[in-house]
Design a protein around this motif. Structure first.
Motif, mmCIF file in Angstrom:
data_model
loop_
_atom_site.group_PDB
_atom_site.id
_atom_site.type_symbol
_atom_site.label_atom_id
_atom_site.label_comp_id
_atom_site.label_asym_id
_atom_site.label_seq_id
_atom_site.Cartn_x
_atom_site.Cartn_y
_atom_site.Cartn_z
ATOM 1 N N HIS A 129 -40.260 -44.797 -22.816
ATOM 2 C CA HIS A 129 -41.171 -45.632 -23.812
ATOM 3 C C HIS A 129 -42.620 -45.461 -23.313
ATOM 4 O O HIS A 129 -43.353 -45.152 -24.368
ATOM 5 N N MET A 153 -49.983 -47.925 -21.144
ATOM 6 C CA MET A 153 -49.550 -48.007 -22.984
ATOM 7 C C MET A 153 -50.844 -48.768 -23.462
ATOM 8 O O MET A 153 -51.567 -48.357 -24.325
ATOM 9 N N ALA A 194 -45.082 -42.983 -25.685
ATOM 10 C CA ALA A 194 -46.375 -43.990 -26.327
ATOM 11 C C ALA A 194 -47.575 -43.525 -25.970
ATOM 12 O O ALA A 194 -48.273 -43.281 -27.035
ATOM 13 N N THR A 241 -42.413 -49.745 -30.131
ATOM 14 C CA THR A 241 -41.498 -49.386 -29.159
ATOM 15 C C THR A 241 -40.679 -50.713 -29.321
ATOM 16 O O THR A 241 -40.849 -51.737 -29.200
ATOM 17 N N VAL A 255 -48.192 -47.253 -32.745
ATOM 18 C CA VAL A 255 -46.643 -47.037 -32.095
ATOM 19 C C VAL A 255 -45.745 -48.480 -32.012
ATOM 20 O O VAL A 255 -46.465 -49.485 -31.800
ATOM 21 N N LEU A 312 -50.261 -50.969 -30.965
ATOM 22 C CA LEU A 312 -48.860 -51.022 -30.217
ATOM 23 C C LEU A 312 -48.467 -52.110 -30.362
ATOM 24 O O LEU A 312 -48.689 -53.336 -30.021
#
Ligand SMILES: NC(=O)c1ccc[n+]([C@@H]2O[C@H](COP(=O)([O-])OP(=O)(O)OC[C@H]3O[C@@H](n4cnc5c(N)ncnc54)[C@H](O)[C@@H]3O)[C@@H](O)[C@H]2O)c1
Length: 358
Positions: free
Chosen positions: A78, A108, A82, A94, A92, A119
Motif C-alpha cells: 500500500h 504516504m 501509494a 487505498t 490515491v 489520499l
C-alpha cells in the motif's frame, strides 16, 4: 464536466468493490486495470468496461494519464505504491490497512502533501446504517456520556484462505493477522464512536495479548509459515477515561456478526454487523437496518464486507471535484486508526502496555 481517469491496481478479491463504484460515478471513468497476473487484470477490465490492462502500475499511470488510482494490493505494497502514484501526480484511494508501519503511513501523508494530491483510506463500515445511527445518538447527546465499550469479532479463516494466498499470514506482507486484517474495521468503528475520529486523537493507552492458537502449523501459497496472530484480546483507554475492550479471533466456524456494545449514561447502543439498536433508559428505542432499496451491485463478494464501499467512494470523488479532503483521509487515519493499530501491535509484541504520546 471533467471526468477523472481512473486505474485499479490489484485485481484480486476486493477489486470489484472499487472498480464498480468508480465506474458508476458521473465524474469518473475507469480506463485501466493492473495486476501482476494478466488474466486477472483482463477479467476485471471486462467487468469495469475498459480495455487497457497492465502488469506495471507506473507504466499504467503514465501511459493512461491517470488522475486517480485505487490500491487493492497486499498490505505491504500500500505505502510504496501509494507514494509512487502520488509522485506521478495521481490521487490515491487505498484499501485498509493504510500501511504496515507508522513510517510507511507517514511517507504516504508526506507524499500526498508534497505533491498536492488527495489520499483516502477505505473504512467503509463507518457509512453503515447502524454506525451512523449510533454516532448520531452520541453526537446529539441522546445517549449521554459513554461509560465503557466492548467489541467482538469471531470470524473464520480456513486453511484454504492461507494456502491460496501468496501474502496472507506473514508479518512482512500482511503486517499482522486477525487485528490488522479482519478486526480493524470493528476496532476502527468502536474508537471512532468513542470520539477520536473527527475531533483529533484522544487515545491514552492500550494493552493487548496476541497469539496464534490455531493457524501456526499452516503455510501460505508462498510456503511461508502463518505466524501472525489469529486471536487478540485487548484494552484501549481513551483520555476521557473510557475503557474499550475487544476480543477477536479468526478460527471460528463461520463469520459471525461483529458486535459493538457501548454502555452509556442514558442507555445502551448495540451494533451487530450493519444494524444497530439503541435502547434508552427512559424506554425509547431506535433501530437502524440497511435500507433494502439502498443496494449496490458489486458483482459478488461476501456479506461481511458490507455494502458501504460505494458510499465512501462517492464521497472520495465528490471531494476531488470540490477540491476538499474526503472525510476518511490519510492524515486523519494516520493520527487515529493507524496510530492505534500500530500501538496494539507494539503492545502485543512487547507484551507491555503502550502509552500514546499525543
Ligand atoms: N474493506 C474491506 O472490507 C476489505 C475486504 C477484503 C479485502 N480488503 C483489502 O483489500 C486489499 C486486497 O485484498 P484482496 O483480498 O483483494 O487480495 P488478493 O490477494 O485477492 O488481491 C491482491 C492482488 O494484487 C495483485 N498484486 C500483487 N502485487 C502486485 C503488484 N506489484 N502490482 C500489481 N498487482 C499486484 C495480486 O496478483 C492479486 O491479484 C487488502 O488490503 C485487503 O485487506 C478490504
Amino acid at each position: 464536466m471533467k471526468k477523472f481517469r481512473v486505474g485499479i491496481i490489484g485485481c484480486g478479491r476486493i477489486s470489484p468493490f472499487h472498480g464498480m463504484p468508480a465506474k458508476s460515478q458521473s465524474n469518473a471513468t475507469v480506463v485501466a486495470c493492473c495486476d501482476l497476473v494478466p488474466e486477472l487484470a483482463k477479467a476485471r477490465a471486462a467487468l469495469f468496461g475498459c480495455k487497457a490492462t497492465y502488469t506495471d502500475f507506473e507504466e499504467m499511470i503514465q501511459k493512461e494519464k491517470l488522475d486517480v488510482v485505487h490500491i487493492c494490493l497486499p498490505h505491504y505494497l500500500h505505502s510504496p505504491v501509494a507514494v509512487r502514484a502520488l509522485e506521478l501526480g495521481c490521487n490515491v484511494l487505498t484499501e485498509k490497512p493504510m500501511a504496515i508501519s507508522m513510517k510507511q503511513a507517514e511517507a504516504m501523508v508526506a507524499a500526498a502533501k508534497a505533491n498536492k494530491k488527495t489520499l483516502g483510506v477505505i473504512f467503509q463500515n463507518r457509512y453503515n446504517a447502524g454506525s451512523q445511527l449510533v454516532k448520531k445518538c452520541l453526537d446529539g447527546g441522546l445517549l449521554g456520556e459513554i461509560k465503557a465499550a466492548r467489541a467482538t469479532v469471531t470470524w473464520c479463516r480456513t486453511p484454504e484462505y492461507y494456502t491460496s494466498s501468496l501474502w496472507k499470514g506473514t508479518w512482512e506482507q500482511e503486517g499482522g493477522g486477525a487485528m490488522i486484517d479482519q478486526a480493524i474495521h470493528t476496532i476502527d468503528l468502536m474508537c471512532w464512536l468513542i470520539g477520536y475520529g473527527d475531533k483529533g486523537c484522544n487515545l491514552a493507552r492500550c494493552d493487548v495479548d496476541i497469539s496464534n492458537k490455531d493457524h501456526s502449523k499452516l503455510r501460505n501459497a508462498s510456503g511461508k509459515p502463518v505466524d501472525v496472530e489469529d486471536s487478540a484480546n485487548g484494552l484501549i483507554v481513551f483520555k476521557n477515561g473510557v475503557k474499550a475492550s475487544f476480543w477477536c479471533m479468526n478460527y471460528y466456524s463461520f463469520d459471525d456478526k461483529i458486535e459493538i456494545v457501548l454502555d452509556c449514561e442514558n442507555g445502551t447502543a448495540r451494533i451487530q454487523a450493519e444494524e444497530a439498536h439503541v435502547t434508552l433508559n427512559d424506554g425509547r428505542e431506535f433501530i437502524a437496518k440497511p435500507d433494502p432499496a439502498d443496494v449496490f451491485d458489486y458483482g459478488g463478494g461476501p456479506s461481511y464486507w458490507g455494502a458501504s464501499h460505494a458510499k465512501q467512494i462517492e464521497d472520495f470523488y465528490t471531494a476531488l471535484a470540490e477540491k476538499r479532503q474526503p472525510w476518511i483521509n490519510g492524515e486523519l487515519i494516520l493520527q487515529t486508526t493507524h496510530k492505534m493499530i500500530m500501538g496494539l501491535y507494539e503492545s502485543g509484541r512487547t507484551k507491555k502496555p503502550v502509552t500514546f504520546k499525543k
